[in-house]
Design a protein around this motif. Structure first.
Motif, PDB file in Angstrom:
ATOM      1  N   ALA A 144      16.717 -29.625 -26.435  1.00  0.00           N
ATOM      2  CA  ALA A 144      16.040 -29.822 -24.733  1.00  0.00           C
ATOM      3  C   ALA A 144      15.111 -29.362 -24.426  1.00  0.00           C
ATOM      4  N   MET A 194      24.556 -35.086 -17.561  1.00  0.00           N
ATOM      5  CA  MET A 194      23.980 -34.414 -17.676  1.00  0.00           C
ATOM      6  C   MET A 194      24.365 -33.424 -18.750  1.00  0.00           C
ATOM      7  N   VAL A 195      23.501 -33.887 -20.280  1.00  0.00           N
ATOM      8  CA  VAL A 195      23.840 -33.082 -21.668  1.00  0.00           C
ATOM      9  C   VAL A 195      23.308 -30.838 -20.892  1.00  0.00           C
ATOM     10  N   ALA A 196      22.044 -31.520 -21.401  1.00  0.00           N
ATOM     11  CA  ALA A 196      21.330 -30.174 -21.384  1.00  0.00           C
ATOM     12  C   ALA A 196      19.933 -30.581 -21.003  1.00  0.00           C
ATOM     13  N   THR A 197      19.779 -29.997 -19.452  1.00  0.00           N
ATOM     14  CA  THR A 197      18.459 -31.086 -18.880  1.00  0.00           C
ATOM     15  C   THR A 197      17.300 -30.842 -19.766  1.00  0.00           C
TER      16      THR A 197
END
Ligand SMILES: [Zn+2]
Lengths: 422, 161
Positions: A144, A194-197
């Motif tokens: 990310a 959302m996992v890691a923006t």
């Protein structure tokens, strides 16, 4: 290459251990070549990534004996996410050097034995455990950060990344081996958790159990036993510093069709690009005599653990210039022709990338992944995709030359191999 | 621990629970001064004694030329090179989510430093934001003894997209 086989990649295979999964793929690889027998095999290279997942050291020895290949030469290759690609090239080296006439490359991973978040922790142990892991070790976070910088440098958008997800998941609808085929829209990709923006769940591949096998042989053996062998015309690999933070900010490594003036302002690779991937491509192109990959390749199977890394890899491979990866996917070039993706794609199908569905949709059983790509490429170049997948949708017309690309943690090891129809 | 009994998770195929735990005697070896430095409020990078390349991380030999490096005290202010906010993580960090990771740029250093960013709303984080190092009062001798916060306690929100 004279044979290939894969198991269906799945979240969990509790009814089969890794030995049996490899055996299934191995037997499949023999199906089309009845004149090929076990005594023609001179040795094997096994690949699996994590001793933590398996909690069995020397697991490749257990596969070696299960396949009945003892006492022939054998070894294990490990190189993070690039494990499968490195294994493929190691088997190639055994044959190309003349040490063996035929070498088996087998790979597997059983990631389902721990929960997903423990699995993420195990994978993150492939980052520096003194400096990177303790800060919040999480590969999705690392990638990310890389793509945030790519967006900053080049204006790449999350919608362009989502297009990669739509493409690969839709391709997989025609690939019965894939774990996670589905029809998605850009909106659905962006609205998934959302996992890691800026990476969402649908921007990221899943963990998987699976195995893949490739049979590599000298031209002499291939001519004897196989009607449609595939030539390995070029191999290359590259590397980069373990800690992303340590990567230099220097000059672009140029491919034959690029010039220094293309990148006067760009500091390279920083964390936005993978110079190991560029190096691997450059070496493989040199060996295969490729000067302009966009014109000279029929398809690409690349390591799309993240939608962002697919876009970054278009650039490393020279399918477009650095900075143009987002627009490259927007143009439609890497989509399959003849599939309705639900969007307007002016140059749809110019050079299909991940016709199989890639890691995003097939799954990523690490040690098997790079070999899975080789098997899909093998079927493409033989023109036998219809026969193996049960439908002709993913067969690239007149496939003459394919590229496979395998990639380890933030670009620390990367392989590129070029396969050609004979 | 057979006396505790075996947890059976499934019967066809037979699936059991298998536990594994270990303590390591882990040495930071030549990188030790960096971790000791954190406990004294210092950030130590490495400067090549031959080519002058400056790393924002410990590295006792230069990656460019192979010569030994000397310890190089980094400024305690830098700026954000890139960032992400993690809403999930490895199991060890799940309870800390959401957390923000940044790579920090320093004046006079050729490379970056990975750290956590605290004291700011995730939506206010942006590339180029000035940040300042903060150090744990009670050191745990881990890289997390340092983290960063905005150098200006009330940074303006980025313009709406
Ligand atoms: Zn130096």
């Amino acid at each position: 290459m004279i044979g290939g086989g894969i198991t269906k990649f799945a979240k969990v295979h509790p009814d089969k251990d890794f030995r049996l999964m490899v055996k299934e793929a191995y037997d499949y690889a023999f199906r089309e070549i009845p004149r090929f027998t076990k005594d023609m095999i001179d040795g094997a290279v096994g690949s699996y990534f994590s001793d933590h997942f398996t909690r069995q050291l020397k697991a490749a020895s257990m596969v070696q004996d299960y396949l009945g290949l003892c006492p022939k030469p054998s070894k294990r290759i490990e190189g993070g996410g690039a494990t499968g690609g490195l294994c493929f090239q190691s088997a190639w080296e055994a044959v190309a050097s003349g040490r063996m006439n035929c070498c088996v490359a087998f790979g597997f991973e059983t990631m389902s034995r721990v929960n997903t978040w423990k699995g993420n922790e195990f994978i993150a142990l492939a980052s520096d455990t003194n400096f990177d892991f303790p800060v919040g070790g999480f590969y999705s976070g690392y990638y990310a950060m890389m793509v945030q910088r790519h967006m900053h440098e080049f204006g790449t958008t999350v919608e362009q990344m989502a297009m990669v997800s739509v493409k690969n998941h839709a391709n997989a609808l025609y690939n019965p081996y894939a774990q996670k085929a589905k029809k998605l829209t850009i909106k659905q990709v962006r609205e998934s958790p959302m996992v890691a923006t800026p990476l969402t769940m649908e921007d990221i591949c899943t963990m998987s159990d699976g195995a893949a096998v490739c049979l590599l042989a000298s031209e002499e053996v291939a001519a004897k036993v196989c009607e449609r062998p595939v030539r390995i015309a070029g191999v290359g690999s590259g590397s980069d510093a373990m800690r992303m933070a340590d990567r230099p900010h220097g000059k672009v490594i140029l491919l034959p069709h690029e010039q220094e003036s293309d990148y006067a302002q760009l500091k390279y690779p920083g964390v936005h690009s993978f110079r190991g991937g560029r190096t691997a491509a450059k070496l493989a192109y040199q060996m295969a005599g490729i000067r302009n990959p966009m014109e000279e390749l029929s398809f690409v199977e690349l390591h799309d653990a993240y939608t962002s890394s697919e876009i970054q890899t278009y650039e490393d491979l020279g399918l477009c210039k650095y900075g143009e990866g987002g627009r490259f996917v927007e143009s439609g070039s890497p989509f399959m022709p003849g599939i309705d993706y639900g969007m307007t794609l002016p140059k749809q199908g110019r050079l299909p990338v991940n016709p199989s569905g890639g890691l995003l949709a097939c799954g990523h059983p690490v040690g098997a992944t790079g070999l899975m790509q080789a098997v899909f490429a093998f079927w493409q170049l033989q023109g036998t995709t219809n026969q193996h997948l049960g439908n002709p949708t993913l067969q690239v017309k007149n496939a003459r030359r394919g590229l496979i690309h395998s990639h380890a943690g933030t670009g620390t090891y990367i392989t590129v191999s070029i396969l050609e129809a004979v | 621990m057979a006396e505790k009994g075996t947890v059976v998770l499934g019967v066809d195929p037979l699936v059991i629970q298998d536990h594994y735990e270990i303590d390591y005697r882990h040495s930071y070896a030549e990188d030790s001064p960096f971790f000791v430095g954190l406990s004294k409020g210092k950030l130590l990078g490495s400067r090549c004694t031959k080519c002058g390349y400056v790393y924002a991380t410990p590295r006792s030999h230069c990656m460019e030329c192979g010569a030994p490096t000397a310890w190089h005290e980094l400024p305690l202010r830098g700026s954000i090179h890139t960032f992400t906010t993690c809403h999930y993580g490895g199991e060890a960090f799940l309870k800390e989510t959401p957390f923000t990771l940044i790579l920090v740029e320093f004046d006079g250093a050729n490379t970056l430093f990975l750290s956590r960013l605290k004291g700011i709303k995730p939506e206010a984080v942006r590339i180029g934001l000035p940040v300042a190092a903060r150090f744990a009062k009670m050191p745990s001798f881990k890289v997390t003894d340092v983290w960063f916060e905005p150098a200006d306690p009330h940074p303006p929100l980025p313009p709406a997209p």
